[in-house]
Scaffold this motif. Sequence first.
Motif, PDB file in Angstrom:
ATOM      1  N   LYS A   1       0.589  -1.460   0.046  1.00 18.99           N
ATOM      2  CA  LYS A   1      -0.095   0.190   0.118  1.00 18.99           C
ATOM      3  C   LYS A   1       0.967   1.363   0.051  1.00 18.99           C
ATOM      4  O   LYS A   1       2.058   0.966   0.426  1.00 18.99           O
ATOM      5  CB  LYS A   1      -1.146  -0.001   1.131  1.00 18.99           C
ATOM      6  N   PRO A   2       0.401   2.663  -0.427  1.00 20.40           N
ATOM      7  CA  PRO A   2       0.885   4.007  -0.480  1.00 20.40           C
ATOM      8  C   PRO A   2       1.694   4.058   0.795  1.00 20.40           C
ATOM      9  O   PRO A   2       1.226   3.302   2.076  1.00 20.40           O
ATOM     10  CB  PRO A   2       0.283   4.328  -0.728  1.00 20.40           C
ATOM     11  N   SER A   3       2.797   4.670   0.916  1.00 24.61           N
ATOM     12  CA  SER A   3       3.352   5.141   2.109  1.00 24.61           C
ATOM     13  C   SER A   3       3.052   5.654   3.316  1.00 24.61           C
ATOM     14  O   SER A   3       3.091   6.180   4.584  1.00 24.61           O
ATOM     15  CB  SER A   3       5.297   5.210   2.337  1.00 24.61           C
ATOM     16  N   LEU A   4       2.319   7.406   1.969  1.00 27.96           N
ATOM     17  CA  LEU A   4       1.508   7.977   3.116  1.00 27.96           C
ATOM     18  C   LEU A   4      -0.162   8.222   2.683  1.00 27.96           C
ATOM     19  O   LEU A   4      -0.826   7.425   2.120  1.00 27.96           O
ATOM     20  CB  LEU A   4       1.870   9.171   2.261  1.00 27.96           C
ATOM     21  N   ALA A   5      -0.751   8.764   3.911  1.00 25.90           N
ATOM     22  CA  ALA A   5      -2.100   9.149   4.104  1.00 25.90           C
ATOM     23  C   ALA A   5      -2.422   9.672   2.502  1.00 25.90           C
ATOM     24  O   ALA A   5      -1.714  10.698   1.797  1.00 25.90           O
ATOM     25  CB  ALA A   5      -2.790  10.530   5.083  1.00 25.90           C
ATOM     26  N   GLN A   6      -3.427   9.264   2.022  1.00 25.52           N
ATOM     27  CA  GLN A   6      -4.334   9.906   0.067  1.00 25.52           C
ATOM     28  C   GLN A   6      -4.196  11.025   0.292  1.00 25.52           C
ATOM     29  O   GLN A   6      -3.866  11.290  -0.295  1.00 25.52           O
ATOM     30  CB  GLN A   6      -5.275   9.815   0.553  1.00 25.52           C
TER      31      GLN A   6
ATOM     32  N   HIS B   1       0.950  -1.057  -7.051  1.00 26.10           N
ATOM     33  CA  HIS B   1       2.361  -1.726  -5.970  1.00 26.10           C
ATOM     34  C   HIS B   1       2.992  -0.328  -5.361  1.00 26.10           C
ATOM     35  O   HIS B   1       3.346   0.370  -5.868  1.00 26.10           O
ATOM     36  CB  HIS B   1       2.755  -2.812  -6.141  1.00 26.10           C
ATOM     37  N   HIS B   2       3.405  -0.459  -4.333  1.00 21.32           N
ATOM     38  CA  HIS B   2       4.147   0.040  -3.553  1.00 21.32           C
ATOM     39  C   HIS B   2       3.922   1.791  -3.269  1.00 21.32           C
ATOM     40  O   HIS B   2       2.853   1.693  -3.160  1.00 21.32           O
ATOM     41  CB  HIS B   2       5.628   0.069  -3.691  1.00 21.32           C
ATOM     42  N   GLU B   3       4.457   3.075  -4.574  1.00 19.88           N
ATOM     43  CA  GLU B   3       3.897   4.476  -4.641  1.00 19.88           C
ATOM     44  C   GLU B   3       3.907   4.126  -5.954  1.00 19.88           C
ATOM     45  O   GLU B   3       3.526   5.368  -6.767  1.00 19.88           O
ATOM     46  CB  GLU B   3       5.297   5.123  -4.552  1.00 19.88           C
ATOM     47  N   THR B   4       3.582   3.332  -6.908  1.00 24.21           N
ATOM     48  CA  THR B   4       3.196   3.095  -8.607  1.00 24.21           C
ATOM     49  C   THR B   4       2.430   3.048  -8.368  1.00 24.21           C
ATOM     50  O   THR B   4       0.726   1.701  -7.839  1.00 24.21           O
ATOM     51  CB  THR B   4       4.002   2.202  -9.144  1.00 24.21           C
ATOM     52  N   PHE B   5       1.151   3.540  -9.521  1.00 24.64           N
ATOM     53  CA  PHE B   5      -0.163   3.496  -9.568  1.00 24.64           C
ATOM     54  C   PHE B   5      -0.907   3.102 -11.114  1.00 24.64           C
ATOM     55  O   PHE B   5       0.344   4.021 -11.729  1.00 24.64           O
ATOM     56  CB  PHE B   5      -0.745   5.149  -8.931  1.00 24.64           C
ATOM     57  N   ARG B   6      -1.422   2.835 -12.030  1.00 29.63           N
ATOM     58  CA  ARG B   6      -1.894   2.087 -13.121  1.00 29.63           C
ATOM     59  C   ARG B   6      -2.672   3.233 -13.607  1.00 29.63           C
ATOM     60  O   ARG B   6      -3.735   3.717 -12.883  1.00 29.63           O
ATOM     61  CB  ARG B   6      -2.540   1.453 -13.535  1.00 29.63           C
ATOM     62  N   VAL B   7      -2.664   4.545 -14.156  1.00 29.03           N
ATOM     63  CA  VAL B   7      -4.121   4.909 -14.501  1.00 29.03           C
ATOM     64  C   VAL B   7      -4.441   4.530 -15.669  1.00 29.03           C
ATOM     65  O   VAL B   7      -4.509   4.257 -16.711  1.00 29.03           O
ATOM     66  CB  VAL B   7      -3.304   7.033 -15.546  1.00 29.03           C
ATOM     67  N   LEU B   8      -5.828   4.614 -15.120  1.00 27.94           N
ATOM     68  CA  LEU B   8      -7.416   3.769 -15.930  1.00 27.94           C
ATOM     69  C   LEU B   8      -7.494   4.867 -17.361  1.00 27.94           C
ATOM     70  O   LEU B   8      -8.657   5.629 -16.550  1.00 27.94           O
ATOM     71  CB  LEU B   8      -7.966   2.977 -15.755  1.00 27.94           C
ATOM     72  N   TRP B   9      -7.822   5.385 -18.543  1.00 30.36           N
ATOM     73  CA  TRP B   9      -7.855   7.132 -18.813  1.00 30.36           C
ATOM     74  C   TRP B   9      -9.288   6.587 -19.167  1.00 30.36           C
ATOM     75  O   TRP B   9      -9.703   5.315 -19.756  1.00 30.36           O
ATOM     76  CB  TRP B   9      -7.109   7.256 -20.371  1.00 30.36           C
TER      77      TRP B   9
END
Length: 502
Positions: free
Chosen positions: A414-419, A459-467
């Motif tokens: 999960k991301p390391s920081l608050a949303q 995963h980690h700090e990576t996000f997939r962008v679904l256009w």
Amino acid sequence: MKPARFIVAVYVLSMFLVSAQFALAQKEPIKGLDAYINKALKDWEVPGLAIAIVKDDKVVYAKGYGVQKLGESTPVNERTVFAVGSTTKAMTVACLGILVDEKKISWDDPATKHLKGFQLYDPYVTRELTVRDLVTHRSGLERGDALWHFSPYSRDEVLFRIRHLKPAWSFRSRYGYQNIMYLAAGQIIPEVAGKGWDEFIQERLFKPLGMTSTTTSTKQIESMPNVATPHGILDDRVQPIPWVNIDNVAPAGSVNSNAVDMAQWIRLNLNEGVVDGKRLLSKEAVEEMQTPQTIIRLDSLTKVLRPSTHFSAYGLGWVLNDYLGRKIVSHGGAIHGMRARVVLVPEEKLGIVTLINSTRDAVQHGVVFWILDAYLNAKPRDWSAEYLKNQKAVEERAKAARKKREEERVKDTKPSLAQGQYLGTYKHEMYGDVTVSEQDGKFMMRFYPGLEGDMEHWHHETFRVLWRDKTRSDDFVTFTLNAAGKIEWLKWDGLADFKKSN
């Protein structure tokens, strides 16, 4: 006979002669051509295709196949309008050639002589870059197409921002396809001729060639009745997609045309700048356009399928290579669900144009080489089947790469920081801003107006962008933290790094 009746009689006679010539152009110049094209379209799942063949300065064939839009019955014919994409480039060069003929510019003028304030990242390149360099893909810059593709920037703004694009390799050291340099080339025209590229190309090229259905913007085709619909592959199915306006890079690829009009463009180039006894371009200008300027390394597929091809180079707006001992002058066009291909064989006075409303452009290679073999008396080959076999292999490799990425995804992270700490504006000096906001408890990313995507944690700090525009492939972005543990960068995989500003 009264003058008015005489005029009407002449008009009727001329229409009869045109119709008679056109009817002749519908007969197969090569036995089995219709059947071959129809089978190719079925095999490749391409909705429609238009073709014209020019031989010995005559249009010997002009015809359409398939439909303008999947799910509808309106057929493609020889006058159906398609986007011709980057085949526009040679037309822009022809306009520059007219100005060279009139001694208003020289191919080797510094670009800055005609583009005041034009600047690239490297001061040396800014000073040395010539008009010739603009149109031969040797600027040293990578493409940077996101600067104009879907962007709100005008032509002038795109040219201003290109100064921030760092060189990817040395100036004039290698071939590197570059659309924005063609925009720069087109912007020379208003500076020198006193009228914009759109107006100049209509007046000096399209009108004298009789290209009456040819336009420079999607805005001009909105009211036209005979226009193909672009198609893309969405959810593994061929589906209609919208036209997209690319006026901000128009000299590189915005022309829309049909097979009949493009045949006139072919005639001009095969006949050394003359059509129907009227010279539009000097022989010297045409020769310069068709002379190698920048070396292109042969790709592996060409080496395998076409062992008789020994070289490839870029001229001025044209790709040049050899096939079966003949010089081939060609260019493709690819834009938003449309593909075009123009092929000239000057020694044979032969030219072919194919236009399709699909992204699967290799079908055009198949059709064109089948026709070339027939005219060059070569042993027949099922080029379409050979290219299709390669295309399926390419698609399988792409599928395997996506599967591998999925397998390498680290589970249960999960991301390391608050949303809330990921929200904000991320800036890039050339491309502009990316904003990350919260919508219904989830991340949403916006790049240009109308270009939005939902962000799914990978995963980690990576996000997939679904256009939300499903014609665009998914992208990946990774957030990086500074030493204080705060978000500093949004790194867009394959594009650029955007710095957080708030």
